[in-house]
Design an enzyme around this catalytic site. Structure first.
Site, PDB file in Angstrom:
ATOM      1  N   GLU A 278       0.750  -1.389  -0.085  1.00  0.00           N
ATOM      2  CA  GLU A 278       0.066   0.064   0.178  1.00  0.00           C
ATOM      3  C   GLU A 278       0.959   1.366   0.100  1.00  0.00           C
ATOM      4  O   GLU A 278       0.602   2.170  -0.692  1.00  0.00           O
ATOM      5  CB  GLU A 278      -0.836  -0.072   1.362  1.00  0.00           C
ATOM      6  CG  GLU A 278      -1.939   0.686   1.061  1.00  0.00           C
ATOM      7  CD  GLU A 278      -3.048   0.480   2.244  1.00  0.00           C
ATOM      8  OE1 GLU A 278      -4.071  -0.158   2.060  1.00  0.00           O
ATOM      9  OE2 GLU A 278      -2.887   0.901   3.290  1.00  0.00           O
ATOM     10  N   GLU A 281       2.153   1.506  -3.459  1.00  0.00           N
ATOM     11  CA  GLU A 281       0.911   2.062  -4.319  1.00  0.00           C
ATOM     12  C   GLU A 281       0.787   3.549  -4.128  1.00  0.00           C
ATOM     13  O   GLU A 281       0.452   4.416  -4.790  1.00  0.00           O
ATOM     14  CB  GLU A 281      -0.335   1.339  -3.779  1.00  0.00           C
ATOM     15  CG  GLU A 281      -1.583   1.756  -4.911  1.00  0.00           C
ATOM     16  CD  GLU A 281      -2.800   0.959  -4.290  1.00  0.00           C
ATOM     17  OE1 GLU A 281      -2.740   0.077  -3.478  1.00  0.00           O
ATOM     18  OE2 GLU A 281      -3.715   1.328  -5.065  1.00  0.00           O
ATOM     19  N   CYS A 321      -8.433  -1.849   4.247  1.00  0.00           N
ATOM     20  CA  CYS A 321      -8.327  -2.991   5.101  1.00  0.00           C
ATOM     21  C   CYS A 321      -9.587  -3.572   5.853  1.00  0.00           C
ATOM     22  O   CYS A 321      -9.746  -4.557   6.287  1.00  0.00           O
ATOM     23  CB  CYS A 321      -7.529  -2.741   6.270  1.00  0.00           C
ATOM     24  SG  CYS A 321      -5.755  -2.051   5.930  1.00  0.00           S
ATOM     25  N   SER A 341      -7.212   1.984  -2.334  1.00  0.00           N
ATOM     26  CA  SER A 341      -6.328   1.019  -2.473  1.00  0.00           C
ATOM     27  C   SER A 341      -6.560  -0.279  -3.121  1.00  0.00           C
ATOM     28  O   SER A 341      -7.543  -0.923  -2.661  1.00  0.00           O
ATOM     29  CB  SER A 341      -5.369   0.899  -1.245  1.00  0.00           C
ATOM     30  OG  SER A 341      -4.625  -0.015  -1.407  1.00  0.00           O
ATOM     31  N   LYS A 380     -15.942  -9.500   7.941  1.00  0.00           N
ATOM     32  CA  LYS A 380     -14.927 -10.490   7.261  1.00  0.00           C
ATOM     33  C   LYS A 380     -15.717 -11.647   7.001  1.00  0.00           C
ATOM     34  O   LYS A 380     -14.870 -12.315   6.000  1.00  0.00           O
ATOM     35  CB  LYS A 380     -13.909 -10.725   8.333  1.00  0.00           C
ATOM     36  CG  LYS A 380     -13.004  -9.597   8.744  1.00  0.00           C
ATOM     37  CD  LYS A 380     -11.968  -9.388   7.763  1.00  0.00           C
ATOM     38  CE  LYS A 380     -11.077  -8.192   8.368  1.00  0.00           C
ATOM     39  NZ  LYS A 380     -10.196  -7.505   7.182  1.00  0.00           N
ATOM     40  N   GLU A 383     -16.791 -10.907   3.586  1.00  0.00           N
ATOM     41  CA  GLU A 383     -15.360 -10.534   2.706  1.00  0.00           C
ATOM     42  C   GLU A 383     -15.016 -12.070   2.227  1.00  0.00           C
ATOM     43  O   GLU A 383     -14.622 -12.051   0.926  1.00  0.00           O
ATOM     44  CB  GLU A 383     -14.536  -9.871   3.524  1.00  0.00           C
ATOM     45  CG  GLU A 383     -13.116  -9.612   2.644  1.00  0.00           C
ATOM     46  CD  GLU A 383     -11.884  -8.892   3.601  1.00  0.00           C
ATOM     47  OE1 GLU A 383     -11.832  -9.450   4.699  1.00  0.00           O
ATOM     48  OE2 GLU A 383     -11.329  -8.187   3.021  1.00  0.00           O
ATOM     49  N   GLU A 388     -13.858 -12.544  -5.620  1.00  0.00           N
ATOM     50  CA  GLU A 388     -12.598 -12.096  -6.185  1.00  0.00           C
ATOM     51  C   GLU A 388     -11.467 -12.490  -5.270  1.00  0.00           C
ATOM     52  O   GLU A 388     -10.404 -12.253  -5.687  1.00  0.00           O
ATOM     53  CB  GLU A 388     -12.567 -10.569  -6.467  1.00  0.00           C
ATOM     54  CG  GLU A 388     -12.898  -9.595  -5.422  1.00  0.00           C
ATOM     55  CD  GLU A 388     -14.534  -9.306  -5.290  1.00  0.00           C
ATOM     56  OE1 GLU A 388     -15.350 -10.130  -5.738  1.00  0.00           O
ATOM     57  OE2 GLU A 388     -14.858  -8.473  -4.757  1.00  0.00           O
ATOM     58  N   CYS A 537     -10.301  -1.637  14.780  1.00  0.00           N
ATOM     59  CA  CYS A 537     -10.784  -3.001  15.081  1.00  0.00           C
ATOM     60  C   CYS A 537     -10.620  -3.473  16.592  1.00  0.00           C
ATOM     61  O   CYS A 537     -11.166  -4.318  17.030  1.00  0.00           O
ATOM     62  CB  CYS A 537      -9.609  -4.012  14.497  1.00  0.00           C
ATOM     63  SG  CYS A 537      -9.220  -3.626  12.800  1.00  0.00           S
TER      64      CYS A 537
END
Ligand code: FES
Length: 607
Positions: A278, A281, A321, A341, A380, A383, A388, A537
């Site tokens: 990241e 990037e 994230c 990102s 999550k 996710e 993908e 988190c």
């Protein structure tokens, strides 16, 4: 100050206090139910009623402000009778299946019944309809257990600003649900799970994945790998009676090994990897931005003109994230997806590496590997189902457990957690820097990224006390900082004098504020960190209950303590990360990295 009398005790409290707050500050405890400090104060359950001299009816103490000369009684016969009847009426419309409820022993409604000494069911009558919505991969809603306290409604609308849960219909048909009888699974719910944290009963909870994990552990043909997110170690202990903020990293690792996991890895390793990808990037985007804006067009950029032409110059770049945040932006700001990102979240990166790099190392066919992520997050669970998030036909991660689910499994396995010796994560995907630890709290990803980005550009350490970027630490909704680049290395000399402006937010209402700025074209930032849950988190939707700002603060301090206690505090200095690039990935943003560690997003509608 306002002077009043509560239970014959003369007290004085600041103007604007409620009777409940005044009583609490003077050690008088008023039984309450829907009230939640800093979260919900709309007086929906009336359990906290008190008698106020001169008032015809009993008053809900959590919403009634103190007045000069007020005389209050919190425990008179009239109050006690009313409180009991109110409770019994709620109970009359409850399934009372406590023994088979996931909140048995941790249910606030059950505790209240014990407090006000309910020993019989006096009222039986009509019941609300039972309807269980398990359409989402993350959250289950059981209407029959709901006592309509509306805490979830406040969190979803006022704190997160998502606005999915609201009271629908009337009377015994009332239910807290998305509008138009829509199911959670087809709504614009972000699956952040904050509703499951504040629900006092078993009406909202994470979708259970414990059985799938037990099945894998008991399958002799499976190699079961587990990874734990940075925030778990600062909160898991609370489920075993430790004070909030007690780090239980070593005991957690030993418990996982005793439960039968073959390899215990640390998501922190992939947090370091995320910073490498990241951070690179971000610098690529800054370079392309300078080129696209024709800013200072230095010799170096002229030389790499062709290389830069197809690169993305979109700024601000936003972290990716937090899967609750990703689902939120996909529904609410689909035109801004280019700002995200392309990095997968750290546990997805680690899952992808487990089934490729690590499987090759141990000579295992990835079809025989089962990867479990222990996460502070309910989103999550969604996710890992995204199409993908697969490589070579295998899902990167097979199952997600929340911190609460892991605690239940440890207890179920008969592991004596408090008396366990400290264990160590397995190698090579278990070593991490302090920068990775702070991913668990709001501002941590940005600070970790700046530690690396600044050093890549200048060759020097981030010039901040203790490597901390103080303005972006703490629990405020939106925090900002600036970092001026001076004396950059030759390759980055065009950045001399450039000030990187960053913003950090946690909770989706703060994210919406920052997105509106981008939409209007007034955002002054180059890099934004968004975490879907307030505080990051450490207080994710899958963390132990209850959560308050005091508890968030303690968990946050524990995370920073873990970082400060390490000699290795910058992601790019992690020797196992360096080895991974040498042996397998090549370089950040290289071909292999793109294949395994990066992803794309989906435009979704609001309705
Ligand atoms: Fe005051 Fe519910 S606790 S109305």
């Amino acid at each position: 100050m306002v002077n009043l009398t509560i239970n014959n005790k003369k007290i004085s409290v600041p103007e604007g206090y409620t009777i409940f707050e005044a009583a609490k500050e003077n050690n008088i405890l008023i039984p309450h139910f829907c009230y939640m400090e800093g979260v919900h104060q709309i007086g929906s359950c009336r359990i906290c009623v008190v008698e106020v001299e001169g008032a015809k009816t009993l008053q809900a103490s959590c919403v009634t402000q103190v007045r000069e000369g007020m005389v209050v009684r919190t425990n008179s016969e009239r109050v006690r009778r009313a409180r009991k009847v109110l409770y019994e009426l709620m109970l009359s419309d409850h399934p009372k299946d406590c023994l088979s409820c996931s909140r048995n022993q941790s249910c606030e409604f059950q505790k209240l019944g014990e407090l006000i000494q309910i020993e019989e069911f006096r009222f039986e009558g009509e019941k609300s309809k039972t309807s269980i919505d398990d359409s989402s991969p993350a959250i289950v809603r059981d209407n029959s257990k709901c006592i309509l306290c509306r805490r979830c409604v406040t969190v979803c609308n006022d704190i997160q600003g998502v606005g999915i849960l609201n009271a629908q219909l009337r009377g015994f048909e009332t239910m807290i649900a998305p509008a138009e009888e829509m199911l959670l699974g087809s709504s614009a719910c972000s699956y952040c799970g904050q509703c499951t944290v504040v629900c006092p009963v078993g009406a909202l909870k994470e979708k259970d994945s414990t059985q799938a994990v037990w099945d894998a552990l008991l399958d002799p043909n499976k190699v079961v790998v587990v990874q734990t997110a940075p925030a778990i170690r600062a909160a898991l202990g609370e489920e075993f009676g430790y004070e909030p903020g007690t780090l239980v990293t070593g005991k957690m690792v030993t418990a996982l090994k005793e439960m039968g996991f073959d390899y215990v890895f640390d998501t922190n390793f992939a947090a370091d990897l995320t910073i490498m990808e990241e951070g690179t990037e971000f610098l690529e985007r800054v370079k392309s931005f300078f080129y696209s804006q024709n800013l200072m067009l230095p010799e170096f950029l002229k030389k790499v003109r062709i290389h830069l032409e197809d690169k993305d110059p979109t700024l601000p770049m936003i972290t990716s994230c937090s899967p609750g945040w990703i689902k939120f932006i996909e529904h609410h700001y689909p035109d801004l997806l280019g700002h995200l990102s392309s990095c997968k979240s750290p546990h997805m990166m680690l899952g992808a590496l487990c089934k490729t790099y690590f499987a090759q190392k141990i000579g295992l066919d990835p079809k025989n590997m089962f990867v479990v992520s222990v996460m502070p997050c309910t989103a999550k669970k969604f996710e890992v189902t995204r199409p993908e998030m697969t490589n070579d036909g295998y899902p990167n991660v097979d199952a997600v457990l929340t911190t609460r689910e892991l605690a239940r499994m440890i207890k179920d396995a008969g592991v004596d957690f408090r008396n366990l010796p400290d264990g160590q994560f397995d190698s090579p995907l278990g070593l991490s820097s302090g920068a990775a630890d702070i991913f668990g709290t709001t501002g941590g990803v940005m600070e970790a990224a700046l530690r690396t980005v600044y050093e890549i550009v200048t060759g020097r350490e981030l010039p901040m006390e203790g490597l901390h970027v103080k303005p972006i630490m703490g629990l405020e909704k939106i925090k900002t900082a600036e970092l001026k680049i001076e004396d950059a290395k030759d390759e980055w000399a065009f950045l001399n004098g450039f000030t990187i402006k960053v913003a950090v937010t946690s909770g989706l209402s703060g994210a919406a504020q920052l997105m509106e700025e981008i939409k209007r074209g007034t955002s002054p930032y180059h890099f934004i960190e968004v975490m879907g849950c307030p505080g990051g988190c450490i207080s994710g939707g899958g963390q132990p209950r209850p959560v308050s700002n005091e508890i968030r603060q303690k968990r946050m301090e524990a995370i920073y303590k873990e970082d400060e206690g390490k000699t290795l505090r910058k992601s790019h200095e992690n020797p196992f990360i360096q080895k991974l690039y040498e042996e397998y990935l090549g370089k950040p943003l290289g071909h292999k990295s793109h294949e395994l560690l990066h992803t794309c997003y989906t435009k979704r509608s609001k309705y």
